[in-house]
Design a protein around this motif. Structure first.
Motif, mmCIF file in Angstrom:
data_model
loop_
_atom_site.group_PDB
_atom_site.id
_atom_site.type_symbol
_atom_site.label_atom_id
_atom_site.label_comp_id
_atom_site.label_asym_id
_atom_site.label_seq_id
_atom_site.Cartn_x
_atom_site.Cartn_y
_atom_site.Cartn_z
ATOM 1 N N PHE A 26 0.934 -1.313 0.013
ATOM 2 C CA PHE A 26 0.154 0.087 -0.130
ATOM 3 C C PHE A 26 0.806 1.198 0.130
ATOM 4 O O PHE A 26 0.505 2.338 -0.835
ATOM 5 C CB PHE A 26 -0.955 0.012 1.262
ATOM 6 C CG PHE A 26 -1.853 1.214 1.251
ATOM 7 C CD1 PHE A 26 -2.835 1.372 0.572
ATOM 8 C CD2 PHE A 26 -1.633 2.187 2.149
ATOM 9 C CE1 PHE A 26 -3.836 2.404 0.617
ATOM 10 C CE2 PHE A 26 -2.524 3.232 2.208
ATOM 11 C CZ PHE A 26 -3.350 3.497 1.510
ATOM 12 N N GLN A 27 1.866 1.394 0.820
ATOM 13 C CA GLN A 27 2.848 2.726 0.880
ATOM 14 C C GLN A 27 3.624 2.655 -0.302
ATOM 15 O O GLN A 27 3.645 3.880 -0.869
ATOM 16 C CB GLN A 27 3.768 2.303 2.224
ATOM 17 C CG GLN A 27 3.070 2.399 3.564
ATOM 18 C CD GLN A 27 3.662 1.904 4.786
ATOM 19 O OE1 GLN A 27 4.592 1.296 4.473
ATOM 20 N NE2 GLN A 27 3.529 2.628 5.775
ATOM 21 N N ILE B 281 -14.640 -4.390 -3.563
ATOM 22 C CA ILE B 281 -13.606 -5.420 -3.636
ATOM 23 C C ILE B 281 -14.319 -6.676 -2.768
ATOM 24 O O ILE B 281 -15.117 -6.461 -2.072
ATOM 25 C CB ILE B 281 -12.344 -5.044 -2.933
ATOM 26 C CG1 ILE B 281 -12.472 -4.476 -1.304
ATOM 27 C CG2 ILE B 281 -11.701 -3.837 -3.500
ATOM 28 C CD1 ILE B 281 -11.471 -4.420 -0.397
ATOM 29 N N ASP B 282 -13.660 -7.985 -3.039
ATOM 30 C CA ASP B 282 -13.993 -9.079 -2.610
ATOM 31 C C ASP B 282 -12.878 -9.825 -2.036
ATOM 32 O O ASP B 282 -11.784 -10.041 -2.636
ATOM 33 C CB ASP B 282 -14.499 -9.960 -3.835
ATOM 34 C CG ASP B 282 -15.088 -11.099 -3.432
ATOM 35 O OD1 ASP B 282 -14.669 -11.616 -2.085
ATOM 36 O OD2 ASP B 282 -15.951 -11.864 -4.126
ATOM 37 N N PHE C 115 -2.504 -3.875 -7.346
ATOM 38 C CA PHE C 115 -3.828 -3.972 -6.697
ATOM 39 C C PHE C 115 -4.442 -5.159 -6.455
ATOM 40 O O PHE C 115 -5.021 -5.358 -5.328
ATOM 41 C CB PHE C 115 -4.748 -3.071 -7.723
ATOM 42 C CG PHE C 115 -4.844 -1.728 -7.465
ATOM 43 C CD1 PHE C 115 -5.783 -0.945 -6.575
ATOM 44 C CD2 PHE C 115 -4.143 -0.812 -8.250
ATOM 45 C CE1 PHE C 115 -5.568 0.282 -6.427
ATOM 46 C CE2 PHE C 115 -3.963 0.573 -8.043
ATOM 47 C CZ PHE C 115 -4.743 1.293 -7.265
ATOM 48 N N ARG C 116 -4.397 -6.209 -7.470
ATOM 49 C CA ARG C 116 -4.912 -7.625 -7.100
ATOM 50 C C ARG C 116 -4.192 -8.211 -5.958
ATOM 51 O O ARG C 116 -4.821 -8.736 -4.850
ATOM 52 C CB ARG C 116 -4.846 -8.537 -8.314
ATOM 53 C CG ARG C 116 -5.438 -9.707 -8.311
ATOM 54 C CD ARG C 116 -4.838 -10.968 -9.072
ATOM 55 N NE ARG C 116 -3.373 -11.180 -8.507
ATOM 56 C CZ ARG C 116 -3.025 -11.917 -7.755
ATOM 57 N NH1 ARG C 116 -3.939 -12.306 -6.772
ATOM 58 N NH2 ARG C 116 -1.612 -12.162 -7.291
ATOM 59 N N GLY D 251 -5.631 -8.574 2.067
ATOM 60 C CA GLY D 251 -6.823 -7.811 2.966
ATOM 61 C C GLY D 251 -6.961 -6.417 2.715
ATOM 62 O O GLY D 251 -7.861 -5.768 3.479
ATOM 63 N N ALA D 252 -6.419 -5.905 1.682
ATOM 64 C CA ALA D 252 -6.542 -4.501 1.436
ATOM 65 C C ALA D 252 -6.054 -3.448 2.486
ATOM 66 O O ALA D 252 -6.845 -2.618 2.950
ATOM 67 C CB ALA D 252 -7.738 -4.276 0.709
ATOM 68 N N PRO D 253 -4.950 -3.649 3.142
ATOM 69 C CA PRO D 253 -4.971 -2.604 4.492
ATOM 70 C C PRO D 253 -4.384 -1.547 4.041
ATOM 71 O O PRO D 253 -3.713 -1.196 3.054
ATOM 72 C CB PRO D 253 -3.708 -3.395 5.187
ATOM 73 C CG PRO D 253 -2.985 -4.275 4.094
ATOM 74 C CD PRO D 253 -3.865 -4.658 3.100
ATOM 75 N N TYR D 254 -4.740 -0.538 4.737
ATOM 76 C CA TYR D 254 -4.243 1.128 4.875
ATOM 77 C C TYR D 254 -3.198 1.222 5.897
ATOM 78 O O TYR D 254 -3.429 0.575 7.060
ATOM 79 C CB TYR D 254 -5.153 1.912 4.840
ATOM 80 C CG TYR D 254 -6.246 2.163 3.722
ATOM 81 C CD1 TYR D 254 -6.577 3.661 3.295
ATOM 82 C CD2 TYR D 254 -6.736 1.285 2.802
ATOM 83 C CE1 TYR D 254 -7.217 3.753 2.076
ATOM 84 C CE2 TYR D 254 -7.806 1.310 1.874
ATOM 85 C CZ TYR D 254 -7.725 2.594 1.424
ATOM 86 O OH TYR D 254 -8.840 2.948 0.527
ATOM 87 N N ASP D 255 -2.247 2.130 5.742
ATOM 88 C CA ASP D 255 -1.336 2.336 6.882
ATOM 89 C C ASP D 255 -2.005 3.447 7.665
ATOM 90 O O ASP D 255 -2.129 3.465 8.923
ATOM 91 C CB ASP D 255 0.053 2.561 6.650
ATOM 92 C CG ASP D 255 0.056 4.005 5.598
ATOM 93 O OD1 ASP D 255 -0.858 4.222 4.834
ATOM 94 O OD2 ASP D 255 1.210 4.513 5.600
#
Length: 143
Positions: free
Chosen positions: A38-39, A81-82, A118-119, A125-129
């Motif tokens: 993500f970062q 998102i799934d 992105f995939r 788990g699509a984490p954001y910081d």
């Protein structure tokens, strides 16, 4: 009364154990790898290509990408998102130009390597910081 308290405690314990089973053994490693991705890649792409229309004062199609919580809520078209089946994520179909409206709109498709990032990020788990944008009146969010 004592029986009720014991029953209630056992119910909470069972619910906690069920939640713990839902987390994979490598959950912490997945979040660490996903946050690093993500970062490095996802945050810059969202800031450059997405947040102007999906979070920075505008929220087109009901989709706000400014935080993980809002991403997971989805938009007017439903889930974006799934996490269980990342390849079936609507967001991926849009950035792959497989679904309308293609994203980013009126622009070329993002590079294949970025789409793969992105995939992978979704599969982790699509984490954001931290949120992309701190909104007025929001409490600071810990991730």
């Amino acid at each position: 009364m004592r029986f009720f308290s014991i029953s209630l405690a056992l119910s909470f314990l069972a619910a906690f154990q069920a939640q713990a089973k839902d987390l994979s053994v490598d959950h912490a490693e997945m979040m660490k790898a996903g946050t690093a991705l993500f970062q490095k890649s996802i945050r810059p792409a969202l800031m450059d290509h997405c947040v102007k229309c999906h979070g920075d004062g505008k929220v087109r199609s009901g989709l706000d990408l400014s935080s993980r919580q809002l991403l997971l809520q989805g938009g007017d078209s439903g889930s974006s998102i799934d996490l269980a089946n990342p390849d079936d994520s609507f967001l991926l179909a849009l950035i792959r130009h497989e679904e309308e409206p293609t994203m980013p709109p009126k622009k070329d498709q993002l590079p294949d390597a970025l789409i793969e990032d992105f995939r992978r990020w979704i599969s982790l788990g699509a984490p954001y910081d931290k949120p992309l944008i701190e909104k007025a009146g929001d409490e600071p969010t810990e991730m």
